[in-house]
Write a protein that holds these residues in place. Structure first.
Motif, short mmCIF file in Angstrom:
data_model
loop_
_atom_site.label_atom_id
_atom_site.label_comp_id
_atom_site.label_asym_id
_atom_site.label_seq_id
_atom_site.Cartn_x
_atom_site.Cartn_y
_atom_site.Cartn_z
N SER A 293 0.81 -1.22 0.00
CA SER A 293 0.00 0.00 0.00
C SER A 293 0.84 1.27 0.00
O SER A 293 0.32 2.35 -0.20
N ALA A 294 2.16 1.15 0.22
CA ALA A 294 3.01 2.35 0.30
C ALA A 294 3.15 2.98 -1.07
O ALA A 294 3.08 2.32 -2.11
N LEU A 295 3.34 4.30 -1.09
CA LEU A 295 3.62 5.01 -2.35
C LEU A 295 4.99 4.60 -2.87
O LEU A 295 5.88 4.21 -2.11
N ASP A 296 5.17 4.70 -4.20
CA ASP A 296 6.43 4.33 -4.82
C ASP A 296 7.56 5.20 -4.29
O ASP A 296 7.45 6.40 -4.20
N ARG A 297 8.68 4.54 -3.98
CA ARG A 297 9.87 5.27 -3.53
C ARG A 297 11.06 5.01 -4.45
O ARG A 297 12.18 5.34 -4.12
N GLU A 298 10.79 4.42 -5.61
CA GLU A 298 11.84 4.11 -6.58
C GLU A 298 12.94 3.26 -5.95
O GLU A 298 14.12 3.37 -6.29
N GLU A 299 12.57 2.42 -4.96
CA GLU A 299 13.55 1.55 -4.34
C GLU A 299 13.79 0.34 -5.24
O GLU A 299 12.87 -0.17 -5.86
N SER A 300 15.02 -0.12 -5.29
CA SER A 300 15.35 -1.28 -6.10
C SER A 300 16.23 -2.21 -5.27
O SER A 300 17.28 -1.81 -4.76
N SER A 301 15.77 -3.44 -5.12
CA SER A 301 16.53 -4.42 -4.36
C SER A 301 16.22 -5.80 -4.93
O SER A 301 15.26 -6.00 -5.68
N ARG A 302 17.02 -6.75 -4.57
CA ARG A 302 16.85 -8.12 -5.04
C ARG A 302 15.81 -8.83 -4.17
O ARG A 302 15.88 -8.76 -2.95
N PHE A 303 14.85 -9.49 -4.82
CA PHE A 303 13.84 -10.23 -4.06
C PHE A 303 13.45 -11.48 -4.85
O PHE A 303 13.75 -11.61 -6.05
N ASP A 304 12.77 -12.38 -4.16
CA ASP A 304 12.36 -13.65 -4.76
C ASP A 304 10.92 -13.53 -5.26
O ASP A 304 9.99 -13.32 -4.47
N LEU A 305 10.74 -13.66 -6.58
CA LEU A 305 9.40 -13.53 -7.16
C LEU A 305 8.50 -14.69 -6.73
O LEU A 305 7.28 -14.53 -6.70
N VAL A 306 9.08 -15.83 -6.38
CA VAL A 306 8.27 -16.97 -5.93
C VAL A 306 7.50 -16.60 -4.67
O VAL A 306 6.30 -16.91 -4.55
N ALA A 307 8.16 -15.94 -3.72
CA ALA A 307 7.49 -15.53 -2.48
C ALA A 307 6.40 -14.51 -2.76
O ALA A 307 5.31 -14.56 -2.16
N VAL A 308 6.66 -13.59 -3.68
CA VAL A 308 5.67 -12.57 -4.03
C VAL A 308 4.43 -13.23 -4.65
O VAL A 308 3.30 -12.90 -4.31
N ILE A 309 4.66 -14.19 -5.55
CA ILE A 309 3.54 -14.88 -6.19
C ILE A 309 2.75 -15.69 -5.16
O ILE A 309 1.51 -15.67 -5.16
N GLY A 310 3.45 -16.37 -4.26
CA GLY A 310 2.75 -17.16 -3.24
C GLY A 310 1.89 -16.30 -2.35
O GLY A 310 0.73 -16.66 -2.06
N ARG A 311 2.40 -15.16 -1.92
CA ARG A 311 1.63 -14.27 -1.07
C ARG A 311 0.43 -13.69 -1.83
O ARG A 311 -0.68 -13.60 -1.30
N GLY A 341 7.00 -4.60 -3.69
CA GLY A 341 5.63 -4.14 -3.51
C GLY A 341 4.94 -3.87 -4.84
O GLY A 341 3.78 -4.24 -5.05
N GLN A 342 5.65 -3.21 -5.77
CA GLN A 342 5.06 -2.96 -7.08
C GLN A 342 4.83 -4.25 -7.85
O GLN A 342 3.79 -4.42 -8.50
N MET A 343 5.77 -5.18 -7.76
CA MET A 343 5.60 -6.44 -8.48
C MET A 343 4.49 -7.28 -7.86
O MET A 343 3.79 -8.01 -8.57
N GLN A 344 4.27 -7.14 -6.56
CA GLN A 344 3.15 -7.84 -5.94
C GLN A 344 1.84 -7.29 -6.46
O GLN A 344 0.88 -8.03 -6.69
N GLN A 345 1.79 -5.98 -6.71
CA GLN A 345 0.57 -5.39 -7.28
C GLN A 345 0.30 -5.98 -8.67
O GLN A 345 -0.85 -6.27 -9.02
N VAL A 346 1.35 -6.17 -9.47
CA VAL A 346 1.20 -6.73 -10.81
C VAL A 346 0.64 -8.16 -10.72
O VAL A 346 -0.34 -8.50 -11.40
#
Length: 454
Positions: A293-311, A341-346
């Motif tokens: 729900s947070a506004l975009d902060r143009e943050e970029s970091s490495r994350f696991d897309l599998v966890a995002v999809i599962g959630r 967060g943005q990729m979770q929205q997608v």
């Protein structure tokens, strides 16, 4: 016969006027030649009148164009003398065109530096045009007004240099136009951010029921363990009071057995560990909600897309009003870089769209397959719905385009998702699967091992 219409001489009169010694046949030939010459003259005169009419029309057109041009316009000869001006320059300088014609262009300039620069244009007589050269011109009120000038050489039909055509616009107007354009651009960016956040909040609102159900389990677990710990605390307090009162060993042994102190001690570790686990699960859910729900902060970091999809799948399925099955076939890890967060929205939007598209079917199903292809993470979302109409496919990612009933969607979800994926260096495509149903393909660059983790 109309007035002014020319008439050929009478042939009989010409024959009667034949010179002596000239035969009739020869004289008739002369008369015919005269008729032909006279006819040609008439044709030339008609053509000349038509060309004069076209010339007058062209002159009128050019005059109307010169009059309508809002920018100032000056036509100069090779020495810099003014040959023609338009009304805008007359209004700017407060001088009539009759006064300006024949005067040097340099007299219009407001300072010596500008005059010296302008003289160089005519001295060089180069073929290269001059663009956006800012000089100060003397206005009608005597003030020096900066004007952005453009100069273009003009030539005769045989390529001889005739001088220059100079056009310009006061810089103040250009700055006002630029300021208005920049303000409009800022307003557009602000509106875009508001639309993005509104769509995220709308998605979040649709998933509140699922998230509440997800939170209910760990919170209930923590609450039950807390009540048990409270009861155990009372028994332990009673036993410790007896110990501090120096009761007899027999009394303490009987009290220990009645209060089940040994059982309490055995349950303490599992209760505490379960409470910590429930609290951590609650913290993770809340943290996921905050990131989403947070506004975009143009943050970029490495994350696991599998966890995002599962959630995302868990939240959408919990909120789905009907039975909706999601079959997830993903590798152990799909590392990508960007905003989780943005990729979770997608992902949530794609899963929610599949849920909406398959609503009403007996066995609503979505299959999610993930692979790594040529250094890119590829995730396919294939549902068993009716698919996408061919006439809708070119517009599926257009803003505000939706096939849902009025009030059921904003038409921004896929458009925003497309923009998010594009900003992450990836691509989002839509089509119909050969086996039926719609298929969305999400492609993102795979994160290297050297990139930081979220």
């Amino acid at each position: 016969m109309a007035d002014g219409e020319r008439r050929l001489p009478d042939s009989s009169a010409l024959l009667a006027a034949a010179p002596e010694g000239v035969g009739e046949g020869a004289w008739i030939d002369v008369i015919q030649k005269m008729d032909e010459v006279y006819s040609d003259l008439l044709q030339y005169e008609v053509a000349l009148e038509e060309k004069n009419a076209k010339l007058e029309e062209s002159q009128g057109f050019i005059l109307s164009v010169l009059t309508s041009i809002s920018d100032i316009l000056v036509v100069c000869d090779r020495r810099g003398r003014i040959e023609e001006v338009n009304r805008s320059l007359e209004a700017f300088t407060g001088r009539a065109s009759e006064v300006l014609r024949g005067s040097p262009f340099f007299d219009l300039l407001a300072d010596p530096a500008a005059i010296e620069l302008a003289r160089g244009w005519f001295a060089l007589r180069g073929d290269a045009p001059i663009h956006d050269c800012e000089l100060s011109l003397r206005a009608a009120d005597g003030s020096a007004v900066p004007v952005s000038l453009n100069c273009t050489p003009r030539y005769s039909s045989v390529g001889k240099s005739l001088g220059m055509v100079i056009t310009g616009r006061p810089v103040g107007e250009l700055r006002k136009a630029y300021s208005a354009l920049r303000q409009a651009h800022d307003d557009l960016k602000r509106t875009q951010q508001q639309l993005l956040h509104s769509e995220k909040m709308a998605s979040l609102g649709r998933l509140v029921a699922g998230v509440a159900h997800e939170l209910n389990n760990p919170i209930s677990f923590i609450l039950g363990n807390t009540h048990a710990l409270k009861r155990y605390a009372g028994r332990l307090a009673e036993y410790l009071a007896a110990v501090h009162a120096c009761e007899q060993p027999e009394v303490l042994s009987e009290l220990r057995q009645r209060l089940r102190i040994d059982r309490i001690l055995g349950d303490l570790d599992p209760l505490i560990e379960g409470t910590i686990e429930g609290a951590e699960r609650t913290r993770d859910i809340v943290d996921g909600l905050k990131r989403f729900s947070a506004l975009d902060r143009e943050e970029s970091s490495r994350f696991d897309l599998v966890a995002v999809i599962g959630r995302s799948v868990t939240w959408v399925c919990k909120a789905a009003p009907e039975r909706f099955t999601v079959d997830v076939r993903l590798p152990a890890e799909l590392p990508v870089s960007g905003s989780s967060g943005q990729m979770q929205q997608v992902v949530m939007n794609l899963v929610q769209n599949a849920s909406d598209a398959t609503a009403g079917q007996g066995a609503a199903r979505l299959q999610i397959d993930g692979t790594v292809e040529d250094g890119a993470v590829v995730v396919r979302f294939h549902d068993n719905g009716p698919g996408i109409d061919a006439r809708h496919l070119p517009h599926i990612f257009d803003p505000f385009f939706t096939t849902k009933p009025v009030g059921s969607g904003t038409g921004l979800g896929l458009s925003i998702s497309y923009g998010i994926v594009e900003r992450h260096g990836g691509a989002l495509t839509a089509g119909n699967h050969p086996d039926g149903g719609a298929e969305f393909v999400l492609r993102l660059p795979r994160a290297g091992d050297g990139q930081g983790r979220s």
